[in-house]
Design a protein around this motif. Structure first.
Motif, short mmCIF file in Angstrom:
data_model
loop_
_atom_site.label_atom_id
_atom_site.label_comp_id
_atom_site.label_asym_id
_atom_site.label_seq_id
_atom_site.Cartn_x
_atom_site.Cartn_y
_atom_site.Cartn_z
N PRO A 89 -0.55 -24.02 5.28
CA PRO A 89 -1.95 -24.37 5.55
C PRO A 89 -2.09 -25.88 5.69
CG PRO A 89 -1.80 -22.87 3.68
CD PRO A 89 -0.41 -23.31 3.99
N VAL A 90 -2.93 -26.31 6.63
CA VAL A 90 -3.08 -27.74 6.92
C VAL A 90 -4.55 -28.15 6.77
CG1 VAL A 90 -3.03 -29.46 8.78
CG2 VAL A 90 -1.08 -27.94 8.43
N LEU A 91 -4.78 -29.15 5.93
CA LEU A 91 -6.08 -29.81 5.89
C LEU A 91 -5.99 -30.95 6.89
CD1 LEU A 91 -8.90 -30.14 4.64
CD2 LEU A 91 -7.86 -31.55 2.85
N ASP A 134 -14.71 -19.75 8.28
CA ASP A 134 -15.64 -19.90 7.17
C ASP A 134 -16.39 -21.19 7.42
OD1 ASP A 134 -17.02 -20.12 4.79
OD2 ASP A 134 -15.27 -20.72 3.62
N LEU A 135 -17.68 -21.10 7.76
CA LEU A 135 -18.47 -22.29 8.05
C LEU A 135 -19.01 -22.88 6.77
CD1 LEU A 135 -20.56 -21.33 11.22
CD2 LEU A 135 -18.39 -22.58 11.08
N ALA A 177 -11.14 -30.21 8.56
CA ALA A 177 -11.15 -28.76 8.38
C ALA A 177 -9.78 -28.26 7.90
CB ALA A 177 -11.51 -28.08 9.71
N LEU A 178 -9.81 -27.08 7.30
CA LEU A 178 -8.58 -26.46 6.79
C LEU A 178 -8.16 -25.33 7.72
CD1 LEU A 178 -6.67 -26.32 4.21
CD2 LEU A 178 -8.12 -24.43 3.50
N TYR A 179 -6.91 -25.36 8.16
CA TYR A 179 -6.37 -24.36 9.08
C TYR A 179 -5.22 -23.61 8.43
CZ TYR A 179 -9.03 -26.96 12.59
OH TYR A 179 -10.03 -27.57 13.29
N GLU A 180 -5.25 -22.28 8.53
CA GLU A 180 -4.19 -21.45 7.97
C GLU A 180 -3.06 -21.29 9.00
OE1 GLU A 180 -4.05 -20.40 4.92
OE2 GLU A 180 -6.08 -20.83 4.24
N ARG A 184 -10.70 -21.63 0.44
CA ARG A 184 -9.69 -20.81 1.11
C ARG A 184 -9.86 -19.35 0.75
NH1 ARG A 184 -3.76 -21.86 0.24
NH2 ARG A 184 -3.57 -20.43 2.00
N GLY A 185 -9.74 -18.50 1.77
CA GLY A 185 -9.87 -17.06 1.54
C GLY A 185 -9.23 -16.31 2.68
N SER A 186 -9.96 -15.37 3.24
CA SER A 186 -9.39 -14.52 4.29
C SER A 186 -9.60 -15.10 5.69
CB SER A 186 -10.04 -13.13 4.22
OG SER A 186 -11.45 -13.24 4.37
#
Length: 202
Positions: free
Chosen positions: A84-86, A157-158, A126-129, A107-109
């Protein structure tokens, strides 16, 4: 483990010089972003020219696919870390550790956690999975290089105003500096408000 990737590969055309290395207060813009991220304790890396940022003492990765703008930076970060990347732009000097922690804690689904403000989505804070990588690759193949186009193809997730406003004491959380007048305004605001980072780049 999450990795924090700071995008510093842009052309800075409107600023007329490398904005990542502009001084704001007693730190450069990129140092301020890295300092805000430091207390989270995650590995930090820079996407940009290794020669320009070697002095910061962190891993620096040039774009694997040059010339694609921020989408290319996200591609480089996701494909380099497989984690995961912030993703943070280098010109967001008023980010705070508490807000970045809030993003990570959501972080979730979802494939990405993205703030939403009056100006729209904020894809460069933003955080990317990891599963986003396939969508990023498809966008590059299709020549669709806009970050907001990418987000329309992800499950988001906004982070809405009621969630980020408590972290935005000075109304500057998402202030990014693209042009000289924005930089000058930030300088003036810094002096007036007395905003200082408690921590410096380690």
């Amino acid at each position: 483990m999450i990795h924090i990737a700071v995008l510093a590969g842009g052309q800075s055309r409107r600023m007329g010089r490398n904005k990542a290395l502009l001084q704001l207060g007693d730190q450069t813009l990129i140092e301020r972003v890295l300092a805000a991220a430091h207390p989270l304790g995650y590995p930090r890396l820079i996407i940009g020219d290794p020669a320009a940022y070697a002095h910061l003492g962190l891993p620096v990765h040039p774009d694997r696919r040059p010339g694609l703008g921020p989408l290319g930076g996200l591609y480089t970060a996701l494909s380099t870390t497989a984690a995961p990347v912030l993703l943070l732009a280098c010109d967001l000097p008023f980010l705070t550790p508490d807000f970045l922690r809030h993003l990570v804690n959501r972080r979730g689904s979802h494939q990405a956690v993205v703030p939403y403000t009056a100006t729209g989505l904020q894809p460069l804070c933003a955080l990317y999975e990891p599963p986003c990588l396939a969508t990023v690759e498809a966008a590059i193949q299709a020549g669709q290089l806009g970050m907001r186009d990418l987000l329309s193809n992800l499950n988001l997730d906004l982070v809405r105003e009621k969630d980020w406003r408590p972290y935005d004491e000075h109304g500057l959380l998402f202030a990014n500096l693209n042009a000289p007048e924005e930089y000058e305004r930030a300088q003036a605001t810094l002096l007036k408000s007395g905003i200082h980072h408690a921590q410096h780049q380690q």
